[in-house]
Scaffold this active site. Structure first.
Site, PDB file in Angstrom:
ATOM      1  N   ARG A  98       0.816  -1.221   0.000  1.00 53.17           N
ATOM      2  CA  ARG A  98       0.000   0.000   0.000  1.00 53.17           C
ATOM      3  C   ARG A  98       0.849   1.272   0.000  1.00 53.17           C
ATOM      4  O   ARG A  98       0.349   2.352  -0.231  1.00 53.17           O
ATOM      5  CB  ARG A  98      -0.962  -0.009   1.195  1.00 53.17           C
ATOM      6  CG  ARG A  98      -2.135  -0.952   0.942  1.00 53.17           C
ATOM      7  CD  ARG A  98      -3.079  -1.024   2.103  1.00 53.17           C
ATOM      8  NE  ARG A  98      -2.602  -1.951   3.117  1.00 53.17           N
ATOM      9  CZ  ARG A  98      -3.241  -2.217   4.256  1.00 53.17           C
ATOM     10  NH1 ARG A  98      -4.363  -1.599   4.526  1.00 53.17           N
ATOM     11  NH2 ARG A  98      -2.758  -3.074   5.106  1.00 53.17           N
ATOM     12  N   GLN A  99       2.155   1.110   0.259  1.00 53.81           N
ATOM     13  CA  GLN A  99       3.029   2.298   0.225  1.00 53.81           C
ATOM     14  C   GLN A  99       3.634   2.399  -1.169  1.00 53.81           C
ATOM     15  O   GLN A  99       4.781   2.046  -1.406  1.00 53.81           O
ATOM     16  CB  GLN A  99       4.085   2.182   1.307  1.00 53.81           C
ATOM     17  CG  GLN A  99       3.429   2.204   2.690  1.00 53.81           C
ATOM     18  CD  GLN A  99       4.423   2.040   3.804  1.00 53.81           C
ATOM     19  OE1 GLN A  99       5.473   2.672   3.783  1.00 53.81           O
ATOM     20  NE2 GLN A  99       4.116   1.207   4.772  1.00 53.81           N
ATOM     21  N   LYS A 192     -21.628   6.258  -3.693  1.00 49.17           N
ATOM     22  CA  LYS A 192     -22.029   7.210  -2.652  1.00 49.17           C
ATOM     23  C   LYS A 192     -23.009   8.201  -3.244  1.00 49.17           C
ATOM     24  O   LYS A 192     -22.765   8.766  -4.309  1.00 49.17           O
ATOM     25  CB  LYS A 192     -20.801   7.945  -2.117  1.00 49.17           C
ATOM     26  CG  LYS A 192     -19.977   7.041  -1.243  1.00 49.17           C
ATOM     27  CD  LYS A 192     -18.856   7.785  -0.564  1.00 49.17           C
ATOM     28  CE  LYS A 192     -18.055   6.802   0.269  1.00 49.17           C
ATOM     29  NZ  LYS A 192     -16.631   6.961   0.114  1.00 49.17           N
ATOM     30  N   ARG A 194     -25.243  11.697  -2.399  1.00 55.54           N
ATOM     31  CA  ARG A 194     -25.407  12.775  -1.418  1.00 55.54           C
ATOM     32  C   ARG A 194     -26.894  13.004  -1.161  1.00 55.54           C
ATOM     33  O   ARG A 194     -27.663  13.330  -2.065  1.00 55.54           O
ATOM     34  CB  ARG A 194     -24.728  14.057  -1.925  1.00 55.54           C
ATOM     35  CG  ARG A 194     -24.682  15.146  -0.883  1.00 55.54           C
ATOM     36  CD  ARG A 194     -23.605  16.178  -1.139  1.00 55.54           C
ATOM     37  NE  ARG A 194     -22.246  15.700  -0.892  1.00 55.54           N
ATOM     38  CZ  ARG A 194     -21.725  15.532   0.317  1.00 55.54           C
ATOM     39  NH1 ARG A 194     -22.433  15.782   1.395  1.00 55.54           N
ATOM     40  NH2 ARG A 194     -20.498  15.098   0.443  1.00 55.54           N
ATOM     41  N   ASP A 218     -14.427  -7.624  -1.737  1.00 54.88           N
ATOM     42  CA  ASP A 218     -13.443  -6.538  -1.716  1.00 54.88           C
ATOM     43  C   ASP A 218     -12.039  -7.157  -1.692  1.00 54.88           C
ATOM     44  O   ASP A 218     -11.896  -8.374  -1.555  1.00 54.88           O
ATOM     45  CB  ASP A 218     -13.676  -5.668  -0.480  1.00 54.88           C
ATOM     46  CG  ASP A 218     -13.196  -4.233  -0.673  1.00 54.88           C
ATOM     47  OD1 ASP A 218     -12.549  -3.945  -1.698  1.00 54.88           O
ATOM     48  OD2 ASP A 218     -13.462  -3.400   0.207  1.00 54.88           O
ATOM     49  N   SER A 222     -10.271  -4.471   6.737  1.00 56.06           N
ATOM     50  CA  SER A 222      -9.387  -4.042   7.812  1.00 56.06           C
ATOM     51  C   SER A 222     -10.214  -3.816   9.082  1.00 56.06           C
ATOM     52  O   SER A 222     -10.357  -4.702   9.908  1.00 56.06           O
ATOM     53  CB  SER A 222      -8.647  -2.786   7.357  1.00 56.06           C
ATOM     54  OG  SER A 222      -7.879  -2.300   8.399  1.00 56.06           O
ATOM     55  N   THR A 223     -10.845  -2.657   9.212  1.00 54.44           N
ATOM     56  CA  THR A 223     -11.715  -2.442  10.383  1.00 54.44           C
ATOM     57  C   THR A 223     -13.058  -3.136  10.178  1.00 54.44           C
ATOM     58  O   THR A 223     -13.785  -3.386  11.135  1.00 54.44           O
ATOM     59  CB  THR A 223     -12.003  -0.948  10.581  1.00 54.44           C
ATOM     60  OG1 THR A 223     -12.723  -0.466   9.427  1.00 54.44           O
ATOM     61  CG2 THR A 223     -10.736  -0.147  10.753  1.00 54.44           C
TER      62      THR A 223
HETATM   63  C1  R5P Z   1      -9.833   0.265   0.187  1.00 55.67           C
HETATM   64  O1  R5P Z   1      -9.153   0.797  -0.672  1.00 55.67           O
HETATM   65  C2  R5P Z   1      -9.912  -1.197   0.249  1.00 55.67           C
HETATM   66  O2  R5P Z   1     -10.282  -1.726  -0.983  1.00 55.67           O
HETATM   67  C3  R5P Z   1     -10.918  -1.666   1.297  1.00 55.67           C
HETATM   68  O3  R5P Z   1     -12.223  -1.272   0.909  1.00 55.67           O
HETATM   69  C4  R5P Z   1     -10.607  -1.103   2.652  1.00 55.67           C
HETATM   70  O4  R5P Z   1      -9.265  -1.346   2.982  1.00 55.67           O
HETATM   71  C5  R5P Z   1     -11.511  -1.713   3.708  1.00 55.67           C
HETATM   72  O5  R5P Z   1     -11.207  -1.143   4.928  1.00 55.67           O
HETATM   73  P1  R5P Z   1     -12.158  -1.292   6.183  1.00 55.67           P
HETATM   74  O6  R5P Z   1     -12.401  -2.763   6.416  1.00 55.67           O
HETATM   75  O7  R5P Z   1     -11.375  -0.658   7.289  1.00 55.67           O
HETATM   76  O8  R5P Z   1     -13.436  -0.564   5.895  1.00 55.67           O
END
Ligand code: R5P
Length: 288
Positions: A98-99, A192, A194, A218, A222-223
């Protein structure tokens, strides 16, 4: 005598060992034993106990990333020392991917440093679902970004009859398209929208999810925030079962529990070993 292609597993691939042992022969490959340990001062020791001309070294570089990377270099050096002529590195999850750009003056392009260094030992480089596939140009030889779509599709096939595959955003659409293509299903992505100057809502584009089973795919969880938002929305819209899949389960603390609670099933591939790494990529690796 035909020399079988050798497979060497680093410690970042030990979670795949039983499956490699069971299936390697079916792909004309043979596992090579190694000794891998850590010296009392923290340095790595590796030893390869096999002969051959060609080898695939499998090493995923999840935490501890630097140790796994160092091991991959040492295994490359050990195999060259033993006379192996052609080496493929298979790195299911690539650390530092990612870097990929300088955002503040003085920073490195970390993924470039990693790929250039690996090219000193390896002739070919394979990775699954790389964060930015363009960065493969930093590996100056053959470099391939493998797709987990077939394996993900195989895993969810029975659960998705007449279902829909969704990407959580437009950037992830190609992955959803690939999984849907394997299953002959409809696909789309969230966008998204608005609602007011302060409120933004996610919505699936041009598909009716009512009563349908949905798989959201995806590259990384992560979170879990992205997936939970998408899953809650689908439930509100009357979707049937909601399944969630990703290539790399880089789960932050508590994320597996949070996502599991919000969906009918969560499954990621085994590029990183976790309790929900139920989708194996071993056969995709053995095909290389
Ligand atoms: C973003 O660019 C990635 O494709 C994922 O959507 C992202 O890393 C997911 O992150 P999280 O689980 O924290 O929402």
């Amino acid at each position: 005598m035909v020399m079988l292609m050798k497979v060497v597993l680093g410690s970042g691939a030990q979670h795949m060992r039983d499956e490699f042992l069971a299936k390697a022969a079916g792909y004309d490959k043979e596992l090579v034993e190694t000794e891998i340990k850590t010296f009392p001062d923290g340095e790595k020791y590796v030893r390869v106990l096999g002969e051959g001309d060609e080898a695939i070294v499998v090493q995923s570089t999840f935490r501890p990333q630097d140790e796994h990377l160092m091991e991959l270099l040492l295994l490359g050096d050990a195999l060259r020392e033993k006379g192996f002529k052609h080496l493929k590195a298979v790195v299911p999850y690539l650390a530092y991917s990612r870097q990929d750009r300088v955002t503040k003056e003085g920073e490195p392009i970390s993924v470039r440093a990693v790929l250039r260094t690996l090219s000193l030992y390896y002739d070919e480089f394979y990775v699954f679902d790389l964060h930015n596939p363009e960065t493969l140009k930093f590996f100056p030889k053959k470099a391939v970004n493998l797709s987990p779509a077939k394996a993900i599709a195989r895993y969810f096939k029975e659960k998705l009859e007449n279902g829909i595959i969704l990407a959580p955003d437009r950037g992830a659409l190609e992955r959803a398209r690939a999984v849907a293509g394997e299953l002959g299903l409809e696909f789309s992505h969230f966008e998204k929208k608005r609602i007011s100057p302060t409120e933004v809502q996610m919505q699936p584009v041009d598909v009716d999810v009512k009563g349908k089973n949905v798989l959201i795919v995806d590259d990384i969880i992560s979170t879990g925030g992205t997936m939970i938002r998408a899953a809650n929305l689908l439930k509100e819209m009357g979707a049937g079962k909601v399944f969630v899949a990703a290539t790399h389960g880089v789960f932050a603390k508590g994320a597996i529990e949070r996502v599991s609670k919000a969906v009918d099933e969560l499954a990621v591939t085994n590029t990183i070993p976790t309790e929900v790494s139920k989708i194996s990529l071993v056969e995709e690796i053995l095909k290389l």
